[in-house]
Design a protein around this motif. Structure first.
Motif: not given
Ligand SMILES: *Cc1c(COP(=O)(O)O)cnc(C)c1O
Length: 436
Positions: A340-342, A372-374, A1-3, A351-355
């Motif tokens: 940035e996205t959440v 994005q790390e989501l 999650m984005s800080n 987080v499981t993937q970079t998309v």
């Protein structure tokens, strides 16, 4: 999650909150794409800019550059906060009129204002027209003489400062389509013409040095140049300009690696420099105007989308496509802007993937965010693109005949629709069928 998302913005179900409102509920009630504003954040930014000037007891104006986001409700909100606004077209002026915004608190900008636009501004007796060039100066002289109507004017000048920014949005350097150049003497001949025009009442000089500025140096240099100009006008033309307008361009955070200053810090630096120069030259401190746009609304806005298709090119990239894109936010395509996205409905999931987030428009450049790390994403999940409040909806288009999104204001756990979603029938409303 984005800080960028604090614990207070997540509820027990792991949903993102905006102004205390659950974004999953927002998506359900209003549909997606949806732009949701946390209006308390807008108020806080405005109050931040005002605070320093208020406690110093000096004369100032905060004029919201409404091109960043201009709707009836937004003009009403900034009027509640008791600040001025800038408009750059008859359309923005009309929207402010519809909002009941006090016309004497409106300034009109633009490098090619039409006769009709100037006439509307005069009809409405707006507070100030910021003259950009000699053509406009002559037009306005003619119009006001014909009407025997006085109007306050300021001259937009280019002080020859290029604040650190992206070149597409740089307007303060000499080679700019905006304003009278100081160095070559254009600004001086413009003020002479204004002073000899019967109905043009000059109140000062304006500059706007750029956009997404992260340091105070540019504003300090601009303050010096502008004060030099005003002192020169005072000495050479006996014109004591009551106002110095330093424009906007205050930077905001879009990604975690950006560390912008607070509105208070910008106001403080500008005020200190202006005071210093005024006392050194033994003149009264002019009224200081600033024109924040992005910094008032940028961080307050969040775009909510529903995830649809996925495409994975093994070893290359994974694309996640959403139901909006460049039609509601063209900044990534136009300026390579980063966001940035959440995952708004599963904000605490690991987080499981970079998309990369693709829009639905027929352009390869229609991307909303890269890498994005989501958490795992599925069709139907709600993706939030953060900090889209400035120059998103205001630049929206109907490209590919997609309807423009709805906009909601959220505060204290309640939401209010402020722009309806465009419907399919709206898209052909202005079309005229063949008549044979
Ligand atoms: C665009 C603009 C602003 C606002 O700029 P931001 O970067 O949004 O703060 C202010 N003044 C003028 C003249 C502008 O053109």
């Amino acid at each position: 999650m984005s800080n960028q998302v604090g614990a207070s913005q997540v509820n027990d179900q792991g949903h993102l909150l905006i102004g205390g409102v659950d974004t999953v509920d927002l998506a359900k009630s209003y549909g997606t794409p949806l732009i949701a504003y946390d209006t308390a954040n807008i108020r806080q930014q405005i109050r931040g800019f005002k605070k320093i000037f208020d406690s110093a007891g000096v004369n100032y104006q905060i004029s919201y550059a409404s091109k960043a986001f201009a709707t009836v409700a937004m003009y009403q909100l900034i009027n509640q906060e008791n600040i001025n606004c800038d408009v750059v077209s008859a359309g923005e002026l009309y929207t402010a009129m519809k909002a009941g915004f006090p016309m004497n608190k409106v300034s009109f900008h633009g490098n090619n204002k039409s006769v009709d636009e100037l006439a509307l501004a005069l009809d409405q007796r707006i507070g100030c027209i910021i003259i950009d060039n000699f053509h406009e100066l002559h037009l306005l002289d003619q119009l006001t003489t014909a009407r025997k109507q006085h109007i306050n004017v300021m001259l937009r000048v280019t002080p020859g400062i290029s604040a650190h920014t992206h070149e597409y949005v740089m307007t303060g350097q000499e080679d700019s389509k905006f304003g009278f150049d100081i160095k070559s003497g254009q600004a001086d001949s413009a003020i002479k013409q204004v002073l000899s025009a019967e109905y043009l009442d000059p109140i000062g000089a304006h500059c706007h040095i750029g956009s997404q500025i992260f340091a105070t140096e540019g504003f300090i240099m601009a303050a010096q140049k502008m004060m030099d100009l005003i002192l020169k006008w005072r000495n050479e033309y006996n014109f004591d300009a009551p106002v110095v307008n330093l424009g906007g361009g205050f930077g905001i955070r879009y990604t975690d690696d950006e560390t912008p200053l607070h509105p208070e810090e910008f106001s403080q630096a500008i005020l200190e420099e202006m005071k210093k120069i005024a006392s050194k030259n033994q003149i009264n401190l002019p009224e200081i105007w600033i024109e924040p746009g992005r910094s008032i609304v940028g961080n307050a806005g969040t775009s909510l989308y529903t995830i649809g298709s996925h495409k994975e090119i093994p070893g290359v990239r994974k694309y996640v496509a959403v139901d909006g894109g460049m039609g509601d936010n063209i900044r990534p395509a136009l300026y390579q802007a980063k966001y940035e996205t959440v995952l708004a409905n599963k904000i605490n999931a690991p987080v499981t993937q970079t998309v990369s987030i693709a829009g639905k428009y027929c352009e390869s450049g229609d991307m909303l965010a890269w890498n994005q790390e989501l958490p795992d994403t599925h069709s139907g999940d709600i993706l939030a693109v953060l900090d889209t409040g400035a120059y998103g909806y205001s630049m929206a288009s109907n490209y590919n005949r997609n309807p423009r999104p709805a906009v909601v204001f959220c505060e204290n756990g309640k939401s209010q629709l402020v722009v309806k979603r465009e419907q399919l029938e709206d898209l052909t409303r202005l079309d005229v069928p063949l008549n044979n």
